[in-house]
Design a protein around this motif. Structure first.
Motif, PDB file in Angstrom:
ATOM      1  N   PHE A   1       0.775  -1.230   0.000  1.00 57.96           N
ATOM      2  CA  PHE A   1       0.000   0.000   0.000  1.00 57.96           C
ATOM      3  C   PHE A   1       0.813   1.291   0.000  1.00 57.96           C
ATOM      4  N   HIS A   2       2.034   1.291   0.485  1.00 57.08           N
ATOM      5  CA  HIS A   2       2.776   2.539   0.665  1.00 57.08           C
ATOM      6  C   HIS A   2       4.092   2.619  -0.096  1.00 57.08           C
ATOM      7  N   CYS A   3       4.624   1.508  -0.518  1.00 52.73           N
ATOM      8  CA  CYS A   3       5.902   1.450  -1.234  1.00 52.73           C
ATOM      9  C   CYS A   3       5.781   2.179  -2.577  1.00 52.73           C
ATOM     10  N   ASP A   4       6.757   3.022  -2.891  1.00 54.35           N
ATOM     11  CA  ASP A   4       6.735   3.769  -4.161  1.00 54.35           C
ATOM     12  C   ASP A   4       6.710   2.831  -5.365  1.00 54.35           C
ATOM     13  N   PHE A   5       7.442   1.737  -5.302  1.00 53.39           N
ATOM     14  CA  PHE A   5       7.440   0.769  -6.394  1.00 53.39           C
ATOM     15  C   PHE A   5       6.054   0.165  -6.572  1.00 53.39           C
ATOM     16  N   SER A   6       5.445  -0.247  -5.472  1.00 55.02           N
ATOM     17  CA  SER A   6       4.107  -0.834  -5.536  1.00 55.02           C
ATOM     18  C   SER A   6       3.076   0.180  -6.006  1.00 55.02           C
ATOM     19  N   LYS A   7       3.207   1.425  -5.552  1.00 60.02           N
ATOM     20  CA  LYS A   7       2.281   2.474  -6.000  1.00 60.02           C
ATOM     21  C   LYS A   7       2.355   2.646  -7.515  1.00 60.02           C
ATOM     22  N   ALA A   8       3.562   2.568  -8.064  1.00 55.31           N
ATOM     23  CA  ALA A   8       3.716   2.682  -9.515  1.00 55.31           C
ATOM     24  C   ALA A   8       3.036   1.508 -10.218  1.00 55.31           C
ATOM     25  N   CYS A   9       3.149   0.324  -9.645  1.00 53.00           N
ATOM     26  CA  CYS A   9       2.472  -0.855 -10.212  1.00 53.00           C
ATOM     27  C   CYS A   9       0.965  -0.693 -10.140  1.00 53.00           C
ATOM     28  N   TRP A  10       0.447  -0.235  -9.001  1.00 52.52           N
ATOM     29  CA  TRP A  10      -0.993  -0.016  -8.859  1.00 52.52           C
ATOM     30  C   TRP A  10      -1.468   1.063  -9.829  1.00 52.52           C
ATOM     31  N   ASP A  11      -0.638   2.090 -10.028  1.00 53.85           N
ATOM     32  CA  ASP A  11      -1.008   3.178 -10.951  1.00 53.85           C
ATOM     33  C   ASP A  11      -1.233   2.661 -12.368  1.00 53.85           C
ATOM     34  N   THR A  12      -0.452   1.678 -12.782  1.00 58.11           N
ATOM     35  CA  THR A  12      -0.649   1.128 -14.130  1.00 58.11           C
ATOM     36  C   THR A  12      -2.006   0.439 -14.251  1.00 58.11           C
ATOM     37  N   LEU A  13      -2.555   0.019 -13.108  1.00 56.57           N
ATOM     38  CA  LEU A  13      -3.886  -0.598 -13.082  1.00 56.57           C
ATOM     39  C   LEU A  13      -4.973   0.420 -12.751  1.00 56.57           C
ATOM     40  N   HIS A  14      -4.571   1.690 -12.627  1.00 55.27           N
ATOM     41  CA  HIS A  14      -5.481   2.789 -12.278  1.00 55.27           C
ATOM     42  C   HIS A  14      -6.138   2.568 -10.913  1.00 55.27           C
ATOM     43  N   ILE A  15      -5.328   2.099  -9.961  1.00 55.82           N
ATOM     44  CA  ILE A  15      -5.793   1.873  -8.588  1.00 55.82           C
ATOM     45  C   ILE A  15      -4.983   2.765  -7.663  1.00 55.82           C
ATOM     46  N   THR A  16      -5.682   3.556  -6.864  1.00 58.65           N
ATOM     47  CA  THR A  16      -5.044   4.406  -5.863  1.00 58.65           C
ATOM     48  C   THR A  16      -5.606   4.034  -4.501  1.00 58.65           C
ATOM     49  N   TRP A  17      -4.735   3.598  -3.619  1.00 58.59           N
ATOM     50  CA  TRP A  17      -5.159   3.195  -2.280  1.00 58.59           C
ATOM     51  C   TRP A  17      -5.280   4.411  -1.376  1.00 58.59           C
ATOM     52  N   PRO A  18      -6.204   4.363  -0.399  1.00 56.71           N
ATOM     53  CA  PRO A  18      -6.266   5.437   0.606  1.00 56.71           C
ATOM     54  C   PRO A  18      -4.915   5.561   1.313  1.00 56.71           C
ATOM     55  N   SER A  19      -4.612   6.727   1.824  1.00 57.51           N
ATOM     56  CA  SER A  19      -3.279   6.994   2.361  1.00 57.51           C
ATOM     57  C   SER A  19      -3.051   6.496   3.787  1.00 57.51           C
ATOM     58  N   HIS A  20      -4.092   6.086   4.493  1.00 60.38           N
ATOM     59  CA  HIS A  20      -3.885   5.632   5.870  1.00 60.38           C
ATOM     60  C   HIS A  20      -4.820   4.472   6.200  1.00 60.38           C
ATOM     61  N   GLY A  21      -4.466   3.746   7.255  1.00 65.33           N
ATOM     62  CA  GLY A  21      -5.250   2.609   7.715  1.00 65.33           C
ATOM     63  C   GLY A  21      -4.444   1.328   7.628  1.00 65.33           C
ATOM     64  N   ASN A  22      -4.886   0.319   8.385  1.00 68.05           N
ATOM     65  CA  ASN A  22      -4.223  -0.975   8.299  1.00 68.05           C
ATOM     66  C   ASN A  22      -4.754  -1.724   7.083  1.00 68.05           C
ATOM     67  N   ARG A  23      -4.194  -2.874   6.777  1.00 69.05           N
ATOM     68  CA  ARG A  23      -4.533  -3.547   5.515  1.00 69.05           C
ATOM     69  C   ARG A  23      -5.998  -3.927   5.421  1.00 69.05           C
TER      70      ARG A  23
END
Length: 74
Positions: A39-61
Motif C-alpha cells: 500500500f505505501h511502497c513507491d514501487f508498488s504504488k507505480a504498479c498499482w497506478d498502471t492498473l489505475h488503482i489508488t489506495w487510501p493513504s492511511h489505515g491498516n490492511r
C-alpha cells in the motif's frame, strides 16, 4: 496471516537477515512490512497506478481493503 516473507516477519522469526529491515523494492529507509509493500511502497504504488488503482493513504490492511471495496462495488 503472516505468510509473506517480509523482512519484518523474517526478523521476528529470528532469521539471520542482518539489521537492515529497509524495503528492497523502493530503497527507502522504511521497514518492509506487508502494509508497506502493498500500500505505501513507491514501487508498488507505480504498479498499482498502471492498473489505475489508488489506495487510501492511511489505515491498516483490512481497513484499506474495506475502503477500496466500498469505492469499487461489484
Amino acid at each position: 496471516s503472516d505468510r509473506l516473507n517480509t523482512r519484518n516477519m523474517l526478523k521476528r522469526r529470528h532469521y539471520n537477515i542482518g539489521d537492515n529491515l529497509d524495503c528492497l523494492l523502493c530503497g527507502q529507509h522504511v521497514e518492509e512490512t506487508v502494509e508497506h509493500l502493498f500500500f505505501h511502497c513507491d514501487f508498488s504504488k507505480a504498479c498499482w497506478d498502471t492498473l489505475h488503482i489508488t489506495w487510501p493513504s492511511h489505515g491498516n490492511r483490512l481497513e484499506l481493503l474495506k475502503q477500496m471495496r466500498n469505492l469499487h462495488p461489484r
